[in-house]
Design an enzyme around this catalytic site. Structure first.
Site, PDB file in Angstrom:
ATOM      1  CE  LYS A 111      -3.786  -2.527   2.011  1.00 32.01           C
ATOM      2  NZ  LYS A 111      -4.579  -2.951   3.159  1.00 32.01           N
ATOM      3  CD  GLN A 169      -3.425  -4.568   6.284  1.00 30.43           C
ATOM      4  OE1 GLN A 169      -3.299  -3.614   5.521  1.00 30.43           O
ATOM      5  NE2 GLN A 169      -4.063  -5.671   5.925  1.00 30.43           N
ATOM      6  CG  ASP A 198      -9.666  -0.491   4.440  1.00 32.92           C
ATOM      7  OD1 ASP A 198      -9.332  -0.777   3.272  1.00 32.92           O
ATOM      8  OD2 ASP A 198      -9.000  -0.810   5.447  1.00 32.92           O
TER       9      ASP A 198
END
Ligand code: NAD
Length: 278
Positions: free
Chosen positions: A52, A96, A119
């Site tokens: 990422k 995460q 997200d």
């Protein structure tokens, strides 16, 4: 012989389009920044976070990295999120997953300000998705819609079957296909006669989490098969939820693993980051 849907190529196209957009924003003095939080040192999560950050660098998104020890408490993590929520220079916040067991994941997801929820997991984002309002889309299913559209695979009116009902893949996938006017069926572990339901599909999305589970006997001739699964087999090679060798000869189009859905997830995360400032 199926058409191979090249996720690597399509994700690169998207990243290149985003790079141009970010350069335009930068020229107007606007920066895009993403805060990436990793708790602990799970090897897979460390690789995902690294990828990422690389994508941010490529596109021109500033990434702020918070690598916290496994012993981080829920209160400490919530405090950091609160600080980032209030920081106007931070556009997106990504935590995460999975988190260490001592931390309540739902609480953490809900602590992220919806306008920074790149997200797309916050209940506000999920609700917006369901009622068709503007909001961040979860990256993996949004990436699959892009794979279909950019491969000229029509969803409108088609029989779409999604295997899996997880919050991050199956459920949002079904809603996005519905938004594109697909006729959608969701299958799960209690579905009776999975095979005959899958055989109806013009578009079959497989997010079952079981290596090579779906073979040719589940697939209608000419169907598009999207494989979301990622597994490492005994020889340390990647494979998906679909038995590619068995399905490819009868499918109309298919995503490989690796190089199908996987690269799209990061591209769509970057898309959400850029959209967070637009
Ligand atoms: P999950 O384990 O949360 O969900 C699996 C779903 O499959 C469940 O809803 C369950 O009901 C269903 N299922 C299980 N056994 C079944 C059966 N026998 N018949 C029918 N349905 C059954 O998994 P997930 O998080 O949705 O992920 C699915 C797969 O996709 C995993 O392999 C995961 O690693 C992968 N994944 C890939 C990406 C990516 O970027 N490519 C992103 C997320 C997940």
């Amino acid at each position: 012989m199926a058409k191979i849907i090249d996720g690597k190529k399509i994700s690169q196209e998207i990243k290149d389009e985003l790079k141009v957009k970010v350069a335009e924003l930068n020229s107007k003095g606007v920066e895009v920044s993403l805060a990436v939080i990793l708790v602990g040192n799970d090897p897979a999560s460390t690789v995902y976070v690294g990828n990422k950050k690389k994508a941010c660098e490529y596109i021109g998104v500033k990434s702020l990295s918070y690598e916290l020890p496994e012993t981080t408490t829920e209160a400490e993590l919530l405090e950091l999120i609160d600080k980032l929520n209030k920081d106007a220079s931070v556009n997106g916040i990504l935590v995460q997953l999975p988190l260490p067991k001592s931390i309540d994941e739902d609480k953490v997801i809900q602590a992220i300000a919806p306008e920074k929820d790149v997200d797309g997991f916050h209940p506000v984002s999920v609700g917006s998705l369901l009622i068709g309002q503007k909001g961040f889309l979860p990256c993996t299913p949004a990436g699959i819609i892009q794979l279909l559209k950019r491969s000229d695979i029509d969803i409108n009116g088609k029989e779409c079957v999604v295997i899996g009902r997880s919050n991050i893949v199956g459920k949002p996938m079904a809603v996005l296909l519905l938004r594109e006017n697909g006729t959608v069926t969701i299958c799960h572990s209690r579905t009776q006669d999975l095979k005959s339901v899958c055989k109806r599909a013009d578009i079959l999305v497989v997010a079952i989490g079981k290596p090579k589970f779906i073979d040719a006997s589940y697939v209608k001739e000419g169907a598009t098969v999207i494989d979301v699964g990622i597994h490492r087999n005994a020889d340390n090679k990647l494979c998906g939820d679909v038995d590619y060798e068995s399905v490819e000869p009868i499918a109309g189009a298919i995503t490989p693993v690796p190089g199908g859905v996987g690269p799209m997830t990061i591209a769509m995360l970057m898309n959400n980051c850029v959209n967070s400032v637009l």
